[in-house]
Motif scaffolding. Structure first.
Motif, PDB file in Angstrom:
ATOM      1  N   LYS A 164      88.887  32.025  22.500  1.00 12.52           N
ATOM      2  CA  LYS A 164      87.823  31.318  23.233  1.00 12.52           C
ATOM      3  C   LYS A 164      86.882  32.342  23.871  1.00 12.52           C
ATOM      4  O   LYS A 164      87.177  32.881  24.942  1.00 12.52           O
ATOM      5  N   THR A 165      85.784  32.621  23.200  1.00 14.15           N
ATOM      6  CA  THR A 165      84.813  33.602  23.717  1.00 14.15           C
ATOM      7  C   THR A 165      83.439  32.944  23.681  1.00 14.15           C
ATOM      8  O   THR A 165      83.288  31.834  23.186  1.00 14.15           O
ATOM      9  N   GLY A 166      82.435  33.616  24.143  1.00 12.40           N
ATOM     10  CA  GLY A 166      81.030  33.242  23.962  1.00 12.40           C
ATOM     11  C   GLY A 166      80.686  31.826  24.360  1.00 12.40           C
ATOM     12  O   GLY A 166      81.041  31.331  25.436  1.00 12.40           O
ATOM     13  N   GLN A 167      79.989  31.177  23.431  1.00 12.16           N
ATOM     14  CA  GLN A 167      79.433  29.855  23.712  1.00 12.16           C
ATOM     15  C   GLN A 167      80.513  28.826  24.099  1.00 12.16           C
ATOM     16  O   GLN A 167      80.331  28.039  25.022  1.00 12.16           O
ATOM     17  N   THR A 168      81.622  28.850  23.377  1.00 12.38           N
ATOM     18  CA  THR A 168      82.658  27.845  23.663  1.00 12.38           C
ATOM     19  C   THR A 168      83.315  28.100  25.015  1.00 12.38           C
ATOM     20  O   THR A 168      83.683  27.150  25.722  1.00 12.38           O
ATOM     21  N   LEU A 169      83.455  29.356  25.382  1.00  8.30           N
ATOM     22  CA  LEU A 169      84.004  29.664  26.705  1.00  8.30           C
ATOM     23  C   LEU A 169      83.139  28.966  27.761  1.00  8.30           C
ATOM     24  O   LEU A 169      83.650  28.284  28.659  1.00  8.30           O
ATOM     25  N   PHE A 170      81.824  29.094  27.623  1.00  5.07           N
ATOM     26  CA  PHE A 170      80.940  28.487  28.613  1.00  5.07           C
ATOM     27  C   PHE A 170      80.934  26.960  28.527  1.00  5.07           C
ATOM     28  O   PHE A 170      80.760  26.279  29.526  1.00  5.07           O
ATOM     29  N   LYS A 171      81.146  26.455  27.310  1.00  2.64           N
ATOM     30  CA  LYS A 171      81.232  24.993  27.176  1.00  2.64           C
ATOM     31  C   LYS A 171      82.427  24.469  27.980  1.00  2.64           C
ATOM     32  O   LYS A 171      82.336  23.447  28.661  1.00  2.64           O
ATOM     33  N   THR A 172      83.518  25.197  27.924  1.00  5.60           N
ATOM     34  CA  THR A 172      84.711  24.718  28.625  1.00  5.60           C
ATOM     35  C   THR A 172      84.666  25.047  30.123  1.00  5.60           C
ATOM     36  O   THR A 172      85.546  24.669  30.871  1.00  5.60           O
ATOM     37  N   ILE A 173      83.641  25.798  30.525  1.00  2.68           N
ATOM     38  CA  ILE A 173      83.422  26.011  31.963  1.00  2.68           C
ATOM     39  C   ILE A 173      82.488  24.915  32.496  1.00  2.68           C
ATOM     40  O   ILE A 173      82.722  24.335  33.550  1.00  2.68           O
ATOM     41  N   ILE A 174      81.443  24.608  31.724  1.00  2.00           N
ATOM     42  CA  ILE A 174      80.420  23.672  32.213  1.00  2.00           C
ATOM     43  C   ILE A 174      80.827  22.195  32.042  1.00  2.00           C
ATOM     44  O   ILE A 174      80.648  21.391  32.956  1.00  2.00           O
ATOM     45  N   ALA A 175      81.368  21.860  30.887  1.00  2.00           N
ATOM     46  CA  ALA A 175      81.681  20.443  30.624  1.00  2.00           C
ATOM     47  C   ALA A 175      82.636  19.842  31.672  1.00  2.00           C
ATOM     48  O   ALA A 175      82.399  18.721  32.145  1.00  2.00           O
ATOM     49  N   PRO A 176      83.698  20.552  32.089  1.00  2.00           N
ATOM     50  CA  PRO A 176      84.559  19.951  33.122  1.00  2.00           C
ATOM     51  C   PRO A 176      83.795  19.690  34.419  1.00  2.00           C
ATOM     52  O   PRO A 176      84.095  18.735  35.135  1.00  2.00           O
ATOM     53  N   GLY A 177      82.792  20.523  34.707  1.00  2.00           N
ATOM     54  CA  GLY A 177      81.985  20.337  35.923  1.00  2.00           C
ATOM     55  C   GLY A 177      81.143  19.075  35.828  1.00  2.00           C
ATOM     56  O   GLY A 177      81.050  18.308  36.792  1.00  2.00           O
ATOM     57  N   LEU A 178      80.538  18.844  34.664  1.00  2.00           N
ATOM     58  CA  LEU A 178      79.732  17.633  34.480  1.00  2.00           C
ATOM     59  C   LEU A 178      80.618  16.401  34.637  1.00  2.00           C
ATOM     60  O   LEU A 178      80.251  15.432  35.291  1.00  2.00           O
ATOM     61  N   LYS A 179      81.788  16.485  34.018  1.00  2.00           N
ATOM     62  CA  LYS A 179      82.687  15.321  34.075  1.00  2.00           C
ATOM     63  C   LYS A 179      83.199  15.107  35.506  1.00  2.00           C
ATOM     64  O   LYS A 179      83.267  13.964  35.989  1.00  2.00           O
ATOM     65  N   ALA A 180      83.529  16.197  36.187  1.00  2.00           N
ATOM     66  CA  ALA A 180      84.037  16.064  37.560  1.00  2.00           C
ATOM     67  C   ALA A 180      83.004  15.351  38.442  1.00  2.00           C
ATOM     68  O   ALA A 180      83.363  14.559  39.304  1.00  2.00           O
ATOM     69  N   ARG A 181      81.692  15.625  38.211  1.00  2.00           N
ATOM     70  CA  ARG A 181      80.632  15.008  39.007  1.00  2.00           C
ATOM     71  C   ARG A 181      80.140  13.686  38.418  1.00  2.00           C
ATOM     72  O   ARG A 181      79.185  13.103  38.899  1.00  2.00           O
ATOM     73  N   MET A 182      80.775  13.234  37.304  1.00  7.74           N
ATOM     74  CA  MET A 182      80.375  11.982  36.637  1.00  7.74           C
ATOM     75  C   MET A 182      78.888  11.995  36.278  1.00  7.74           C
ATOM     76  O   MET A 182      78.175  10.999  36.454  1.00  7.74           O
ATOM     77  N   LEU A 183      78.455  13.145  35.757  1.00  7.64           N
ATOM     78  CA  LEU A 183      77.099  13.243  35.215  1.00  7.64           C
ATOM     79  C   LEU A 183      77.184  12.977  33.720  1.00  7.64           C
ATOM     80  O   LEU A 183      78.094  13.493  33.045  1.00  7.64           O
ATOM     81  N   GLY A 184      76.258  12.181  33.210  1.00  6.30           N
ATOM     82  CA  GLY A 184      76.306  11.794  31.802  1.00  6.30           C
ATOM     83  C   GLY A 184      75.755  12.880  30.894  1.00  6.30           C
ATOM     84  O   GLY A 184      75.049  13.797  31.339  1.00  6.30           O
ATOM     85  N   LEU A 185      76.087  12.795  29.620  1.00  2.40           N
ATOM     86  CA  LEU A 185      75.611  13.784  28.642  1.00  2.40           C
ATOM     87  C   LEU A 185      75.106  13.059  27.398  1.00  2.40           C
ATOM     88  O   LEU A 185      75.879  12.432  26.685  1.00  2.40           O
ATOM     89  N   LYS A 186      73.780  13.174  27.206  1.00  4.55           N
ATOM     90  CA  LYS A 186      73.188  12.543  26.018  1.00  4.55           C
ATOM     91  C   LYS A 186      73.366  13.420  24.802  1.00  4.55           C
ATOM     92  O   LYS A 186      73.604  12.930  23.702  1.00  4.55           O
ATOM     93  N   GLY A 187      73.187  14.714  24.996  1.00  2.00           N
ATOM     94  CA  GLY A 187      73.296  15.598  23.840  1.00  2.00           C
ATOM     95  C   GLY A 187      73.535  17.028  24.250  1.00  2.00           C
ATOM     96  O   GLY A 187      73.200  17.437  25.382  1.00  2.00           O
ATOM     97  N   TRP A 188      74.170  17.774  23.345  1.00  2.00           N
ATOM     98  CA  TRP A 188      74.403  19.208  23.574  1.00  2.00           C
ATOM     99  C   TRP A 188      74.151  19.897  22.252  1.00  2.00           C
ATOM    100  O   TRP A 188      74.882  19.687  21.291  1.00  2.00           O
ATOM    101  N   PHE A 189      73.071  20.664  22.212  1.00  2.00           N
ATOM    102  CA  PHE A 189      72.737  21.377  20.992  1.00  2.00           C
ATOM    103  C   PHE A 189      73.015  22.863  21.203  1.00  2.00           C
ATOM    104  O   PHE A 189      72.512  23.475  22.144  1.00  2.00           O
ATOM    105  N   SER A 190      73.844  23.430  20.329  1.00  2.00           N
ATOM    106  CA  SER A 190      74.216  24.847  20.458  1.00  2.00           C
ATOM    107  C   SER A 190      73.824  25.573  19.191  1.00  2.00           C
ATOM    108  O   SER A 190      74.164  25.125  18.096  1.00  2.00           O
ATOM    109  N   THR A 191      73.135  26.684  19.360  1.00  2.00           N
ATOM    110  CA  THR A 191      72.855  27.490  18.169  1.00  2.00           C
ATOM    111  C   THR A 191      73.104  28.966  18.478  1.00  2.00           C
ATOM    112  O   THR A 191      73.046  29.384  19.632  1.00  2.00           O
ATOM    113  N   ASN A 192      73.458  29.704  17.451  1.00  2.00           N
ATOM    114  CA  ASN A 192      73.814  31.118  17.613  1.00  2.00           C
ATOM    115  C   ASN A 192      73.142  31.938  16.542  1.00  2.00           C
ATOM    116  O   ASN A 192      73.017  31.471  15.414  1.00  2.00           O
TER     117      ASN A 192
END
Ligand SMILES: NC(=O)c1ccc[n+]([C@@H]2O[C@H](COP(=O)([O-])OP(=O)(O)OC[C@H]3O[C@@H](n4cnc5c(N)ncnc54)[C@H](O)[C@@H]3O)[C@@H](O)[C@H]2O)c1
Length: 460
Positions: free
Chosen positions: A268-296
């Motif tokens: 778990k490095t790079g982009q996915t590391l940050f996804k697993t840092i940010i997504a739990p925060g959004l969910k903890a605050r019950m903020l909705g997510l319409k889309g997540w576009f990732s490119t490398n």
């Protein structure tokens, strides 16, 4: 799972914190890490050489092991008021960096100095200081088949059917152990990502798997042969890539039989590391997510391999599953039921190992009002991966000495697609994974888990 360790040694002495138990859980015995620990790496490319060179540099005192939990992090024991926070490496008996010996396989003949130079991750200045030691680490011939990694074509390979190749790997392992005077070994797959494969009947039991090895079945990829050889020899095995490898019932069964700890998949490095840092925060605050576009964009050999649709599909699956599990759209359909998640990897040679990742998040809050988050991460993939290799080596060796075997879910902190028991969904939230890792270490030393309930501070 735990078993009794017959060669029980006295646990490492730790200054006993007042009022805290130091006895081990029933049935567990931690033996001390005596003697050399051999680290076997299939795939001596960017990640593996950055890891090896890093350890050599740290040993010489010319660099620091930043990013490594085993080397840098502390662990709290007992109440916050007691202020007992030993370093993890002083709390559990881990192998000393000076006792690590490195070996591995590749399909190119380059020694580790040449491979590290070609990978272009570390500066020439640093590599020159480590040159004599790196030059000495030469690969053994790899078990390889282009059907599984289409964009690579190496000639430094073993010949024979799959069964014969497994036997040759076992011979390599035994020779390495003897020649380097190792007491114990650990194997971490740092080879290229293989094409996407699904589980078949031959993967369901070790009996079927061994039969299929002898029949030279195309459903057995090279990484499965390495995993088989390691687990058969009782050597802890971790998979740093997303391909199935040891994540099949046959090899899980074998790992129980030979009492071998295993873990995976995909560092778990790079982009996915940050996804697993940010997504739990959004969910903890019950903020909705319409889309997540990732490119490398990345330009190393890994990028070249992932330019093939077969290998990319394996990586894509690994990267996509993360959000689904963290956000639990079945529980929160209004917030995450329609999230559009897309991941792209573009091979762009001028970037080398310095990957650039862009993320666009379309989120929404109170009353559905939209907001956006943009992330532009200029990361160094192998710099993020190397300390993971180190921690996995040391923790898997610890697990083996503690008598743990089978899937080590407490190490899922390090993986994009954590390997878990059949029927169990993987835990992707980095913070839950981190708590689980530390509580496992506490448990291993007979300490109480920390639940963060904290009632004791407010009760008389
Ligand atoms: N760099 C990261 O941050 C990161 C993160 C997650 C996963 N990974 C995975 O880790 C692996 C290594 O990444 P890397 O950047 O070092 O890639 P790399 O291409 O630099 O190194 C892989 C090495 O494996 C060798 N190889 C391929 N098949 C082999 C086989 N069957 N036997 C022996 N050697 C073999 C290749 O020749 C190459 O030298 C890749 O699968 C990658 O997807 C890397």
């Amino acid at each position: 799972m735990a078993r009794k360790n017959k060669n029980k040694l006295k646990p490492q002495k730790i200054e006993k914190p007042k009022g805290l138990a130091l006895s081990l859980p029933k049935g567990l015995a931690l033996s001390l890490p005596k003697g050399k620990l051999g680290v076997l790496l299939p795939g001596l490319g960017a990640v593996a050489t950055t890891f090896i060179a890093g350890i050599l540099a740290v040993r010489k005192g010319i660099a620091r092991p930043f990013g490594s939990i085993t080397q840098m992090q502390t662990i709290r024991l007992g109440k916050r008021t007691e202020k007992i926070t030993p370093r993890i490496k002083d709390f559990v008996p881990l192998a000393d960096l000076n006792d690590l010996v490195f070996g591995g396989w590749d399909i190119f003949k380059d020694d580790c100095y040449t491979a590290a130079k070609k990978a272009g991750v570390l500066e020439q200045n640093l590599l020159e200081k480590l040159k004599p030691e790196l030059k000495k680490i030469k690969p053994m011939k790899g078990v390889f088949n282009r059907d599984y990694v289409r964009n690579l074509d190496g000639s430094f390979i073993k010949w024979g059917n799959r069964w014969e190749m497994a036997e040759k790997l076992i011979e390599d392992i035994r020779n390495f152990k003897r020649e380097n005077n190792c007491r114990r070994l650990v194997m971490v797959w740092c080879g290229s990502t293989e094409i996407y494969m699904e589980r078949k009947g031959i993967h369901n039991s070790i009996k079927n798997f061994e039969k299929a090895l002898k029949k030279d079945s195309k459903f057995i990829s090279p990484s499965m042969i390495y995993a088989y050889a390691a687990i058969k020899e009782g050597i802890p095995y971790a998979n740093g890539a997303p391909n199935l490898s040891a994540d099949i019932p046959a090899l899980v069964e074998l790992s129980k039989k030979t009492q071998t700890p295993i873990a995976g998949k995909d560092f778990k490095t790079g982009q996915t590391l940050f996804k697993t840092i940010i997504a739990p925060g959004l969910k903890a605050r019950m903020l909705g997510l319409k889309g997540w576009f990732s490119t490398n964009i990345l330009g190393n050999r890994d990028g070249q391999v992932l330019d093939d649709p077969g290998s990319f599909k394996t990586k894509e699956k690994s990267k996509l599953s993360v959000l689904e599990y963290i956000l639990q759209p079945h529980l929160y359909p209004e917030l995450y039921g329609k999230t559009h998640h897309q991941v792209r990897i573009n091979y762009y040679p001028p970037s080398g190992d310095n990957k650039e990742a862009w993320d666009n998040l379309d989120i929404f809050g109170w009353l559905g009002y939209p907001m956006q988050i943009k992330i532009n991460f200029l990361c160094r993939d192998s710099i993020l991966a190397a300390p993971i290799v180190l921690d996995l080596v040391l923790f898997l060796d610890l697990a083996k000495r503690a008598g743990l075997y089978g899937i080590q879910e407490w190490l899922s902190f390090y993986f994009k697609s954590p390997q878990v028991a059949t029927g169990l969904y993987p835990e992707h939230d980095l913070f839950i994974q981190h708590t689980k890792l530390k509580n496992t270490l506490r448990w291993l030393r007979g300490e109480k888990s920390i639940t963060h309930l904290g009632r004791e501070y407010y009760q008389h």
